[in-house]
Design an enzyme around this catalytic site. Structure first.
Site, PDB file in Angstrom:
ATOM      1  N   HIS A 391      18.173  -1.762   8.234  1.00  0.00           N
ATOM      2  CA  HIS A 391      17.922  -2.792   7.057  1.00  0.00           C
ATOM      3  C   HIS A 391      19.421  -2.510   6.053  1.00  0.00           C
ATOM      4  CE1 HIS A 391      14.202  -4.371   7.663  1.00  0.00           C
ATOM      5  NE2 HIS A 391      13.555  -3.288   7.503  1.00  0.00           N
ATOM      6  N   CYS A 434      21.829  -7.064   7.134  1.00  0.00           N
ATOM      7  CA  CYS A 434      22.060  -8.161   6.500  1.00  0.00           C
ATOM      8  C   CYS A 434      23.136  -7.741   5.318  1.00  0.00           C
ATOM      9  CB  CYS A 434      20.976  -8.563   5.785  1.00  0.00           C
ATOM     10  SG  CYS A 434      19.631  -9.572   6.987  1.00  0.00           S
TER      11      CYS A 434
END
Length: 559
Positions: A391, A434
């Site tokens: 992440h 991301c």
């Protein structure tokens, strides 16, 4: 520090101070070994000795030149008492602007005042060997412009300038033996001169030295063209406040600055400004500024770009950090990431790398893995690779404990300062994470319910920035502010396309940046079953040569 004390220093006192500093570092930092603490202490003392040698080589006028150049970084009150180089260095160290870990400001100052011989003499020092490629541009273009003008103004011109200002500035100050740089400072105090206030100076210069007027006009033109973007990037502020759906324009370039009388490269970036829940990586951009120190260099049409050497005994080490289980911080587990990890292992082993995989790393473990990598001897290796699957946030990647490792921290661990055997060798980072929470969508819109077959984003809040350095590549899975997608049964769009194109194009002798351009093309065409979700990768680099992997002796079957 000890070197600032006047007079002779007894060697036994120095040893005692060293022992105290080593003990302090060791006792107050559990991750620093005693031997490491001792090394850091010796490194700091060596740096202070270098500063002493620099001070001894500077004239009084050169010190004042450096004081002027630092007038945006330090308070006028502090600078008013500076007469010696060591006093200026102390002020810079106290403001964390100069250290053994980052001497780039000193190198920049010496470059601007054209002490190239001193820079070359420093080239043999350990700190310069490790950091000659690091070059943070802290002295503003405006301040450099004024210094450049002062170098071209003779004594008679200075008298004429003072005469033109006699009704504007106090006569007593003008009658003093004031240098042009000091005159500039007085004009700034009276609001007659500033970064966006050059008209008075331009009119005076035009009447005294018409040739220099063109330089001021050039500076003003460049400032208008860039619209302040360069400044916003260097201070880490996102200058765009509008929340449009247009893609940020990717800037991918190498910029050159003369740090040691020769070309070096630097990287500058922008960090995101708003913290949004989701999987952010870093909002960073490369800023292209080319400075020519000499106009006598030969110009060659269509010059061939050099390649990094790839003929070592070992290709190098490839570390894969694969974070799946985020249960400890209540974030979603990253289903499908093992598919990416397995594919990367196969492809990089095929390319000749020694592959090391680390599973479910928290923040401290990620940093330790990279420190261990930096501690290796890479003398016989061609390059080093680090793949991070996790992440992310705007400022970096997220450990399984929910804590962020900034991109600055990631890259600094492999800097030549930390690992001298990686000096001038490519350091390649492939980041699947991301860089925001916004989703890139197709031009049409429909509503579909998300199910198990839909791709999911790797999304989690912004802060930091990438340091300036050469020979780095960050292949990011998406552009700033947007998410990356990962399919549970097939892996992420970016990593799978990267591996596929490496297998297809390396045997053809294609360089890495061209391969990543093809990855950009392939991923940009991908979408989910609804046709709504889109993704655009972005390579960011300060490579100074082409990266071309040797053709492996065997071929891998495409999955």
């Amino acid at each position: 520090m000890w070197f600032r004390q006047e007079g002779e220093v007894n060697i036994s006192v120095l040893l005692t101070l060293k022992e105290m500093l080593v003990y302090h570092l060791y006792a107050n930092n559990s991750i620093v070994s005693y031997s490491r603490a001792s090394f850091l202490c010796e490194q700091e003392m060596e740096f202070q000795q270098v500063l002493l040698r620099v001070q001894e080589s500077l004239t009084g006028d050169e010190v004042q030149d450096m004081v002027f150049l630092c007038s945006d970084l330090l308070s006028p009150k502090d600078l008013s008492t500076v007469t010696l180089g060591r006093q200026l260095f102390s002020l810079l160290e106290n403001r964390d602007l100069l250290s053994s870990e980052d001497p780039s400001l000193l190198l920049e100052l010496l470059r601007i005042i054209k002490r190239n011989s001193l820079l070359r003499n420093l080239h043999s020092d350990a700190f310069t060997q490790a950091n000659s490629m690091l070059y943070a541009q802290r002295i503003s273009p405006y301040r450099q412009l004024l210094y450049e003008l002062s170098e071209s103004i003779c004594d008679q011109d200075l008298k004429n300038i003072k005469f033109l200002l006699i009704k504007t500035l106090p006569r007593k100050k003008l009658e003093k033996d004031m240098t042009l740089l000091q005159l500039f400072l007085e004009m700034e105090k009276e609001d007659l001169l500033g970064e966006d206030n050059l008209d008075v100076l331009k009119d005076i210069i035009a009447s005294i030295h018409p040739g220099l007027e063109k330089r001021i006009i050039q500076y003003k033109t460049e400032s208008c063209e860039f619209g302040g973007r360069v400044i916003a990037q260097e201070i880490g502020i996102n200058s765009s406040k509008s929340d449009t759906t247009a893609l940020p324009s990717p800037l991918t370039s190498v910029s050159s600055v003369d740090a040691m009388g020769e070309q070096v490269d630097r990287l500058s970036l922008t960090e995101g400004a708003t913290g949004i829940s989701g999987d952010h990586s870093q909002h960073s951009e490369f800023n292209s500024v080319f400075e020519e120190e000499s106009t006598d260099l030969p110009v060659t049409e269509n010059p061939e770009i050099q390649q990094y050497k790839m003929k070592g005994d070992r290709r190098g080490v490839c570390v894969i950090i694969n974070n799946y289980d985020f249960g400890a911080c209540r974030m979603k587990n990253r289903e499908g990431t093992d598919i990416d990890k397995n594919r990367l292992e196969v492809v990089f082993q095929w390319l000749g790398f020694e592959v090391l995989a680390e599973q479910d790393c928290d923040r401290m473990r990620i940093l330790q893995v990279l420190r261990d990598l930096a501690a290796r001897d890479h003398t016989l290796a061609d390059c080093v690779v680090c793949c991070v699957l996790s992440h992310g946030r705007e400022d970096g990647v997220v450990g399984v404990d929910g804590k962020t490792v900034t991109f600055k921290e990631l890259i600094e661990t492999l800097s030549p300062y930390q690992c001298s055997s990686l000096y001038q060798k490519p350091k390649l980072f492939f980041i699947q994470a991301c860089r925001g929470t916004r989703e890139q969508r197709a031009v049409f819109s429909q509503n579909f319910l998300e199910d198990e077959d839909m791709p999911v984003s790797d999304a989690a809040v912004p802060r930091d920035s990438i340091p300036e350095a050469a020979d780095y590549l960050l292949a990011m899975s998406t552009v700033p502010s947007y998410v990356s997608f990962r399919e549970k049964e097939k892996g992420s769009w970016f990593i799978q396309s990267l591996c596929h194109n490496l297998q297809q194009l390396v045997p053809r002798g294609t360089d890495l940046l061209s391969i990543l351009t093809q990855v950009n093309s392939d991923v940009s065409k991908k979408t989910d079953r609804s046709g709504l979700k889109k993704q655009m990768p972005q390579p960011e680099f300060t490579l100074t040569k082409r990266v071309v992997f040797p053709v492996p002796k065997t071929r891998l079957p495409l999955p």
